[in-house]
Design an enzyme around this catalytic site. Sequence first.
Site, mmCIF file in Angstrom:
data_model
loop_
_atom_site.group_PDB
_atom_site.id
_atom_site.type_symbol
_atom_site.label_atom_id
_atom_site.label_comp_id
_atom_site.label_asym_id
_atom_site.label_seq_id
_atom_site.Cartn_x
_atom_site.Cartn_y
_atom_site.Cartn_z
ATOM 1 N N LYS A 22 148.908 5.282 -25.575
ATOM 2 C CA LYS A 22 149.184 3.880 -25.921
ATOM 3 C C LYS A 22 147.865 3.134 -26.028
ATOM 4 O O LYS A 22 146.864 3.533 -25.422
ATOM 5 C CB LYS A 22 150.037 3.227 -24.827
ATOM 6 C CG LYS A 22 150.847 2.033 -25.310
ATOM 7 C CD LYS A 22 152.180 2.461 -25.873
ATOM 8 C CE LYS A 22 152.944 1.329 -26.482
ATOM 9 N NZ LYS A 22 154.325 1.705 -26.773
ATOM 10 N N LYS A 47 159.243 9.608 -22.735
ATOM 11 C CA LYS A 47 160.054 9.186 -23.877
ATOM 12 C C LYS A 47 159.861 10.158 -25.039
ATOM 13 O O LYS A 47 160.820 10.637 -25.636
ATOM 14 C CB LYS A 47 159.610 7.780 -24.291
ATOM 15 C CG LYS A 47 160.379 7.208 -25.444
ATOM 16 C CD LYS A 47 159.747 5.962 -26.082
ATOM 17 C CE LYS A 47 159.232 4.940 -25.119
ATOM 18 N NZ LYS A 47 159.040 3.608 -25.769
ATOM 19 N N GLY A 107 152.810 0.799 -34.160
ATOM 20 C CA GLY A 107 152.925 -0.594 -33.739
ATOM 21 C C GLY A 107 153.585 -0.745 -32.379
ATOM 22 O O GLY A 107 154.099 0.212 -31.798
ATOM 23 N N ASP A 108 153.518 -1.942 -31.864
ATOM 24 C CA ASP A 108 154.232 -2.364 -30.653
ATOM 25 C C ASP A 108 154.235 -3.896 -30.756
ATOM 26 O O ASP A 108 154.061 -4.440 -31.861
ATOM 27 C CB ASP A 108 153.522 -1.849 -29.385
ATOM 28 C CG ASP A 108 154.410 -1.919 -28.137
ATOM 29 O OD1 ASP A 108 155.241 -1.037 -27.943
ATOM 30 O OD2 ASP A 108 154.285 -2.890 -27.350
ATOM 31 N N GLN A 125 155.506 6.584 -22.205
ATOM 32 C CA GLN A 125 155.556 7.213 -23.529
ATOM 33 C C GLN A 125 155.574 8.744 -23.419
ATOM 34 O O GLN A 125 156.201 9.417 -24.228
ATOM 35 C CB GLN A 125 154.345 6.749 -24.341
ATOM 36 C CG GLN A 125 154.502 6.905 -25.848
ATOM 37 C CD GLN A 125 155.221 5.729 -26.495
ATOM 38 O OE1 GLN A 125 154.945 4.597 -26.185
ATOM 39 N NE2 GLN A 125 156.146 6.020 -27.396
#
Length: 448
Positions: A129, A117, A168-169, A114
Amino acid sequence: MSTITPKIHDIYKQVVARNPGETEFHQAVAEVLDSLGQVIEKYPDYADHKIIERICEPERQIIFRVPWSDDKGNIHINRGFRVEFNSALGPYKGGLRFHESVYLGIVKFLGFEQIFKNALTGLPIGGGKGGSDFNPKGRSDNEVMRFCQSFMTELSRHIGEYTDVPAGDIGVGGRELGYMFGQYKRMTNRYEAAVLTGKGLTWGGSLVRTEATGYGAVYFVDEMLKMKNDSLEGKVCSVSGSGNVAIYTTEKINQLGGKVVTLSDSGGYIYDEKGIDLELVKQLKEIERRRIKDYCDYHKHAVFKQGGNIWEVPCQIAMPSATQNELNEEDAKMLVKNGCIAVGEGANMPTTPEGTKVFLNSGVLFGPGKAANAGGVATSALEMQQNASRDSWTFEFTENKLHGIMKNIHKACYEQAEEFGSPGNYILGSNIAGFRKVADAMISLGLI
Ligand code: GLU
């Protein structure tokens, strides 16, 4: 690891020794470090400031107990996580995953990816995360609510608009985010909309956030194809998964003239040679929360392969959009043999390192997750912008922004790959482009 220098290899060995058993985290670190040999040679400042060593160590790791009771009054104890990995570019930003497979190694692999990204989006967001080994599947709404309230009761101490902004994930969508936002609001007595993203449209959410990861991944593939004077028009595409990413990947492929013939869940995959009926899938998955095999009850010509390997289906474009390590070396060979020309990773790290190598060696265009699926988190950052200005943008305006961001990410990856002598290698390009942004900021901020 191939191009790795002895010094970087030592750092990798240290990471493995300091984080025993966290295999997915090791894999994510190896993939990034593998791209950095030349960067460290060209820019010795990074080594002097021990940037790689620092970037591999999370700024903060939080693990907590999540007690809750089910509808029968039985008590359950789950484990909650939030890894606040790097905040050089902005508040920690990244999703929460609720799935029984979640443990520290998964959260750290996701948090590590992340960082890069989020840097690629060009927006002011750091990397983090979180999640839990709780699985909302098969649980009633009330059970999910009680779990989310318990989870947020602890998480609320650690997050905030300027600190850490979860989203979310896998296993965390509008329902879960709603319960968590409600609990946060109740505990803090603040309508702090930008503390979470992926919110519902009536309570601070952004249009296009739901579609963004899938749409963005298709835009990225489209950009890769354009470089080869090609397009999605008329292409047969295989998409895995049937969650939010897979559904909106399919929708955008259809809009750009391609045809998606597969979708899957943990039970197996469906194949519809006429092209997936997306309205039916939305009804089954988003509204009724059913299994993908039920698709075949409505379309008798479609087939469901229980436990089948989705990558055996011939396609020109493959978009793995389910979960990590879902596409291995054998699958990659099969796809290449069957004429696959491009892969866009909608999920995080869905291709194994061996699979990735097969694609690169065969000249298949390969869009790695940290670049190709960055549209989701980018639109989360756009949601934060709207919350900050108490505004809400139209669908068209927001989608145009997303499209522009994906084009820029593609360009940055393409150019970095060229600069470092591997034209067309988007893995190298994305790792270097993401790393350099974070590394430069870390040097400017001093030893913290
Ligand atoms: N979980 C998504 C990702 O993997 C989105 C994170 C976010 O929107 O903060 O990037």
